[in-house]
Design a protein around this motif. Sequence first.
Motif, PDB file in Angstrom:
ATOM      1  N   GLY A   1      -3.390   3.553  -2.276  1.00  0.00           N
ATOM      2  CA  GLY A   1      -3.797   2.356  -3.002  1.00  0.00           C
ATOM      3  C   GLY A   1      -2.716   1.294  -2.986  1.00  0.00           C
ATOM      4  N   ILE A   2      -3.081   0.093  -3.391  1.00  0.00           N
ATOM      5  CA  ILE A   2      -2.140  -1.034  -3.431  1.00  0.00           C
ATOM      6  C   ILE A   2      -1.558  -1.149  -4.840  1.00  0.00           C
ATOM      7  CG2 ILE A   2      -1.883  -3.540  -3.206  1.00  0.00           C
ATOM      8  CD1 ILE A   2      -4.112  -3.394  -1.064  1.00  0.00           C
TER       9      ILE A   2
ATOM     10  N   ASP B   1       4.389   7.585   1.200  1.00  0.00           N
ATOM     11  CA  ASP B   1       4.360   6.799   2.430  1.00  0.00           C
ATOM     12  C   ASP B   1       4.157   5.337   2.063  1.00  0.00           C
ATOM     13  OD1 ASP B   1       4.290   6.017   5.034  1.00  0.00           O
ATOM     14  OD2 ASP B   1       2.488   7.131   5.591  1.00  0.00           O
ATOM     15  N   LEU B   2       5.086   4.485   2.487  1.00  0.00           N
ATOM     16  CA  LEU B   2       5.009   3.063   2.168  1.00  0.00           C
ATOM     17  C   LEU B   2       4.274   2.340   3.293  1.00  0.00           C
ATOM     18  CD1 LEU B   2       8.666   2.435   0.928  1.00  0.00           C
ATOM     19  CD2 LEU B   2       6.738   3.525  -0.261  1.00  0.00           C
ATOM     20  N   GLY B   3       3.142   1.756   2.952  1.00  0.00           N
ATOM     21  CA  GLY B   3       2.332   1.063   3.948  1.00  0.00           C
ATOM     22  C   GLY B   3       2.659  -0.407   4.010  1.00  0.00           C
TER      23      GLY B   3
ATOM     24  N   LEU C   1       2.255   3.936 -12.732  1.00  0.00           N
ATOM     25  CA  LEU C   1       1.977   3.021 -11.628  1.00  0.00           C
ATOM     26  C   LEU C   1       0.525   2.574 -11.766  1.00  0.00           C
ATOM     27  CD1 LEU C   1       3.583   4.957  -8.610  1.00  0.00           C
ATOM     28  CD2 LEU C   1       4.678   3.356 -10.202  1.00  0.00           C
ATOM     29  N   ILE C   2       0.275   1.276 -11.616  1.00  0.00           N
ATOM     30  CA  ILE C   2      -1.069   0.711 -11.734  1.00  0.00           C
ATOM     31  C   ILE C   2      -1.494   0.193 -10.360  1.00  0.00           C
ATOM     32  CG2 ILE C   2      -2.485  -1.065 -12.841  1.00  0.00           C
ATOM     33  CD1 ILE C   2      -0.364  -1.121 -15.118  1.00  0.00           C
ATOM     34  N   PHE C   3      -2.664   0.651  -9.890  1.00  0.00           N
ATOM     35  CA  PHE C   3      -3.134   0.280  -8.560  1.00  0.00           C
ATOM     36  C   PHE C   3      -4.318  -0.684  -8.630  1.00  0.00           C
ATOM     37  CE2 PHE C   3      -0.776   4.182  -7.936  1.00  0.00           C
ATOM     38  CZ  PHE C   3      -0.049   3.915  -6.781  1.00  0.00           C
ATOM     39  N   GLU C   4      -4.574  -1.346  -7.500  1.00  0.00           N
ATOM     40  CA  GLU C   4      -5.593  -2.394  -7.432  1.00  0.00           C
ATOM     41  C   GLU C   4      -6.988  -1.889  -7.793  1.00  0.00           C
ATOM     42  OE1 GLU C   4      -5.993  -6.098  -4.441  1.00  0.00           O
ATOM     43  OE2 GLU C   4      -6.342  -4.156  -3.480  1.00  0.00           O
TER      44      GLU C   4
ATOM     45  N   GLU D   1       0.849  -1.196   0.000  1.00  0.00           N
ATOM     46  CA  GLU D   1       0.000   0.000   0.000  1.00  0.00           C
ATOM     47  C   GLU D   1       0.884   1.244   0.000  1.00  0.00           C
ATOM     48  OE1 GLU D   1      -4.023   0.759   2.251  1.00  0.00           O
ATOM     49  OE2 GLU D   1      -2.373   1.427   3.549  1.00  0.00           O
ATOM     50  N   LEU D   2       0.607   2.142  -0.933  1.00  0.00           N
ATOM     51  CA  LEU D   2       1.343   3.402  -1.038  1.00  0.00           C
ATOM     52  C   LEU D   2       0.383   4.563  -0.839  1.00  0.00           C
ATOM     53  CD1 LEU D   2       3.399   2.811  -4.346  1.00  0.00           C
ATOM     54  CD2 LEU D   2       3.917   2.012  -2.034  1.00  0.00           C
ATOM     55  N   GLN D   3       0.869   5.607  -0.190  1.00  0.00           N
ATOM     56  CA  GLN D   3       0.105   6.857  -0.107  1.00  0.00           C
ATOM     57  C   GLN D   3       0.923   7.967  -0.746  1.00  0.00           C
ATOM     58  OE1 GLN D   3      -2.097   7.829   3.409  1.00  0.00           O
ATOM     59  NE2 GLN D   3      -1.785  10.039   3.159  1.00  0.00           N
TER      60      GLN D   3
END
Length: 267
Positions: A231-232, A262-264, A241-244, A38-40
């Motif tokens: 998103g993931i 922010d790296l989740g 970047l492609i998110f879920e 998960e990235l913010q």
Amino acid sequence: MLYEGVLRKMQTEIGNPIQYFLVFENDFLNMNQLLDKELQIDFIKFECLNCGKDKPIYRQGFCKSCFFEVPSAGDWIMKPELSTAHLDKEDRDLEYEKKVQLQPHIVYLANSSNVKVGVTRKSQVPTRWIDQGAHEAIEIIEAPNRYLAGITEVALKEYVSDKTSWQKMLTNRIEDVDLVEWRDKLQSNIPEEASKYFLSEKTETHLDFPVLQYPEKVKSLNLDKTPSYKGILKGIKGQYLIFEDSTVFNIRGSEGYYIGLDLGSSG
């Protein structure tokens, strides 16, 4: 973990799959290692890639005044046929223009959403193809300067597209084609002054992108409208970047935006 910095296009290394790196002033991230995490992304401010000021980005990572002044944003960048350094004629900065324009350039065919023709400096192969999300590509000619490559592209785009559908590229609805056959079919349309630079022995280059899941339909993240997004990460293709949740974020299209990343946790 929180990272901060101004966005520039991701650096890449050829591999199976291609390796992507997001480079900030004091840090860099191997983005492949963040798949399924998960990235913010938070927009903080603008930072023009030329003057460094917090002024709205106009194009190519530059504020409006810098875009119309810096030599690296001249019209010949997007339209190689407008190159004039081979005539000793200046656009904005002749020394810079000679350095960039008077070196070997490749005219190529790439297949990212459809077969397209393009131009790049020889030193940018295969980086240019990676940035466009092409899963296959082939060289057509190697010209000694940007002008000759540019007029060849202009001639060939009468018969083949010079644009990529980024939506189609990101959903991976693409077909494999025989680029050798396409190249040979187009040979007779190369301008006479460039015809001696035809590359008859090149074979296709195939590229493998780090994507776990392609979206059915894409929705683009615009930091001006959505300054904070979470998103993931499910894939990286081209400079996206492609998110879920089918959100896609164009890193290159957001150059000059200073962000917090922010790296989740794992997905």
